[in-house]
Design an enzyme around this catalytic site. Sequence first.
Site, PDB file in Angstrom:
ATOM      1  CG  LEU A   1      27.268 -16.180  28.230  1.00 35.92           C
ATOM      2  CD1 LEU A   1      26.908 -15.802  29.495  1.00 35.92           C
ATOM      3  CD2 LEU A   1      26.595 -17.959  28.234  1.00 35.92           C
ATOM      4  CG  HIS A   2      25.132 -17.183  21.204  1.00 34.05           C
ATOM      5  ND1 HIS A   2      26.556 -17.844  21.013  1.00 34.05           N
ATOM      6  CD2 HIS A   2      25.185 -17.084  19.486  1.00 34.05           C
ATOM      7  CE1 HIS A   2      26.512 -19.973  20.242  1.00 34.05           C
ATOM      8  NE2 HIS A   2      25.203 -18.793  19.356  1.00 34.05           N
TER       9      HIS A   2
END
Length: 364
Positions: free
Chosen positions: A199-200
């Site tokens: 996740l970013h």
Amino acid sequence: MKMAPILRAFANHAPSIPTMLVHTGQHYDNAMNDQLFVDLRLPRPDINLEVGSGSHAVQTAEVMRRFEPVLDEHKPSCVLVVGDVNSTLACTLVAVKKGIPVAHVEAGLRSYDRGMPEEINRVLTDQIADLLYTTERSALDNLLREGIVGERVRFVGNVMIDSLLFNREVARSPEKTLLSAKADISVINGPQGYGVVTLHRPSNVDEAETLRFLLGVLREVSTKLPLVFAMHPRTRANIERFGLADMVAGDRIVCLPPQGYLEMLGLMAKAKVVLTDSGGLQEETTALGVPCLTIRENTERPITVEQGSNTMVGRDRMAILGGVEEVLAGGGKRGRIPELWDGHAAERIADDLARWLIGRHLAT
């Protein structure tokens, strides 16, 4: 991942296509940058602009300011840019304003979400670049709708898959990756296997409540399937800033620092499922035949949903949990390999670009 196969193809072309590799330094974390050059057997950059971090405006402007003298000094016949990051648009703007033709690799992808900075970069780059190399046939329709003439567009396939197929045999085993991180390898060797998480995206990790919600869903997933969470620096910093570290603690979620390309390739290839908001991982999981649950409301890579192994689940708790249940019950969505995702996209680019440059030279 995109430039390495292109540079190989240029070097192997007969005659070879001389190149100068300019690294803007937009990605500056050692584990996410220097290690990639080693893993991909990518030559060290001829020039590193060392731009580093900053707001979108600052970063784009700084790339432009530092790239212009490079063009003035070396006077290239063409500038080739890849993807949709700030550097892509910045270098394109500088080159086009100086009358230097631009080739854009991975053109025509659209999420139709103008809230994504990458979408702005994609649209503007495609409008002013001279050659547009696409990864899927639907990209042509996107470009035609925006008034771009079809003569500028070439469907060549996906250079990301060139990298994946070239490196798959030397991918690092998940066990070695976890041992290097001093993590418990029993997590990935259980009877149900394991999932991989990344996740970013700012929309997922920059707001405390959104990040708390997603980490809560991941904890629920981990009760059914152990997870290996390769944590982006931005995500880790926000987890610490919002006091959410306890949500990823325990023996069912293994948190790793940013991983090199070969480590991620090995982790994904053996995973039961990948949960991500990354565009590239949507493509790589499709090529690997690994089910992917994309934690976004839209995708600029629709072919991974229509033909590949990707399912859009957004931030819908039930959709995420249901997708994992489906994987555990019957293996999940596997899909098929899209057209021209065959490991030879870069060779097609080299052949076409060489012809185009020769034709342009003869015309002048």
